[in-house]
Design a protein around this motif. Structure first.
Motif: not given
Ligand code: FMN
Ligand code: SF4
Ligand code: SF4
Length: 270
Positions: A1-30
């Motif tokens: 399953m192809k998934l796209l994560i689009l994130y806006f992060s002015a001071t970096g916090i949202t970007g850090r969470i986005a990475k955790v979510i992306g890594d989890t999807f990858t581990q689930m086969g995304g």
């Protein structure tokens, strides 16, 4: 399953969470593509959603909502009936309508919103050396991000068929609240000090093309007070006016008092 994560992060916090979510999807086969849409230029590019099965949108909360620049950008998208999910990071003040109001906005653009989440992190306005809310981003929030990603993945695959519920706030009510908070409680940055090296980082990192490095001032009409420029200035010469006097009022208005801040937690909305 192809998934796209689009994130806006002015001071970096949202970007850090986005990475955790992306890594989890990858581990689930995304098959995951991450795209940072913080810069003005990145939001001008046309994003082709056709190859993707589903999309995740991540943003900080600005005055109970997604940042103005993100809302404007969402209005340019065509969701093509695809499933999507949203997640937000916040500093410890109000959050709740964000999930459903951004959901409505995405629904209007032909997306189907299946879930949302909020992650308590680092309050942007602490950055200029103040402490409006306690900094709360730690490993335990990453655990909630992993759980959110796992549950959302199941909604994307259709194993869980539910979608997100709706808000009782109207866009007009939220517009009024946002502009009141922006005008009364938010300050835009200006240069204060002689030590500017004219590196142009503030101008280049501004997501809305508001900052003028030469004058050391932001255009009031364009600035969304995201503080990317303050955070990135290597000489630490961009300042915002001290608005800490307004924080107790803000806390009262949003029914938050210091002692129950400890009870605030990152949460998943399904
Ligand atoms: C203009 C502005 C408004 C904000 N409004 C809220 C708010 O209503 N509630 C809240 O809890 N945090 C608020 N915050 C804090 C941010 O949501 C929080 O610090 C976020 O994690 C920053 O994410 P980023 O580092 O990805 O930009 C606001 C921050 C800014 C810059
Ligand atoms: S980032 Fe700081 S040092 Fe660089 S141009 Fe802007 S104000 Fe000057
Ligand atoms: S000028 Fe305003 S919008 Fe641009 S980076 Fe600074 S705070 Fe953000």
């Amino acid at each position: 399953m192809k998934l796209l994560i689009l994130y806006f992060s002015a001071t970096g916090i949202t970007g850090r969470i986005a990475k955790v979510i992306g890594d989890t999807f990858t581990q689930m086969g995304g098959d995951v593509t991450m795209a940072d849409i913080t810069s003005y230029a990145d939001r001008q590019r046309i994003i082709d959603l056709k190859p993707y099965h589903a999309v995740v949108f991540g943003a900080p909360i600005h005055s109970w909502r997604a940042p103005k620049a993100v809302k404007e950008w969402i209005r340019t998208l065509n969701g093509q009936g695809k499933k999507c999910s949203t997640f937000f990071t916040y500093g410890g003040f109000g959050v709740h309508p964000t999930h459903y109001s951004t959901g409505q906005l995405l629904g209007n653009q032909n997306f189907i919103v299946v879930s949302s989440a909020e992650f308590l992190g680092f309050y942007s306005f602490n950055r200029p050396g103040r402490q409006a809310r306690e900094d709360r981003l730690d490993e335990s929030y990453f655990e909630v991000a992993i759980e959110y990603a796992r549950k959302t993945f199941k909604r994307f695959t259709g194993e869980d068929k539910s979608i997100l519920e709706k808000t009782h706030y109207t866009e007009e009510q939220l517009d009024t609240l946002e502009s009141f908070k922006f005008n009364v409680l938010t300050q835009i940055p200006t240069r204060d000090g002689e030590d500017c090296s004219m590196c142009l980082v503030c101008e280049e990192s501004c997501p809305t093309e508001a900052m003028n490095a030469q004058y050391g001032e932001a255009d009031k009409e364009k600035c969304i007070a995201c503080l990317a420029c303050v955070n990135n200035c290597p000489e630490n010469v961009l300042k915002i006016k001290d608005v800490s006097d307004g924080w107790s009022f803000k806390g009262e208005m949003e029914k938050i008092i210091g002692k129950n801040m400890k009870g605030q937690k990152s949460k998943i909305y399904l």
